[in-house]
Scaffold this motif. Sequence first.
Motif: not given
Length: 176
Positions: A104-117, A152-162
């Motif tokens: 089992v692997r983890f995929v960590f979606l990393k983003g800034t508090k400001e972007l997520i807020a 992975v950074s969440i600062d991209e499109t869904v398709e680019a992240i996937v």
Amino acid sequence: MAGVEAPCGLIVMGVSGSGKSTIAEALGQRLGWRFEDGDSFHPASNVAKMRTGHPLTDEDRWPWLNAIADEIGRVCGRGEHIIIACSALKHTYRDVLLRGRDDVRFVFLKGTKELIAERLAHRKGHFMPPGLLTSQFDTLEPPEAGEHVITVSIDETVEAIVDGIVRQLKLGGAKR
């Protein structure tokens, strides 16, 4: 799937509002794997607590994490694949989810508090109020390399992240 042997499960993790469900569902569609939202494993008492703006304690989380780990075990035991969106904020939570598994692997979606807020401010119909974001970041223990993690950074499109996740998994199916 071309490439290396696939893990039986992926846990897409991060704080509330990082896009776990969106990315996990899109990843499941791309790979042809079953998707489950970890939120659906919460007991009603946890959902009620979060709706009223109270953060969950570790004691609240153990039954939830064990229910998810049980589901991963069932699916992997049948030789199938699953992707679960789950915050998995602490090392100890991830240990419970894995139960010693190395498939089992983890995929960590990393983003800034400001972007997520900003994202949370526009989200409708979710039981997790934006006011709990600070508690999520306070609780977060970012995964370390030894935790079988893809970050992975969440600062991209869904398709680019996937695409990035699939490339890092070396499973094939990434769009070029």
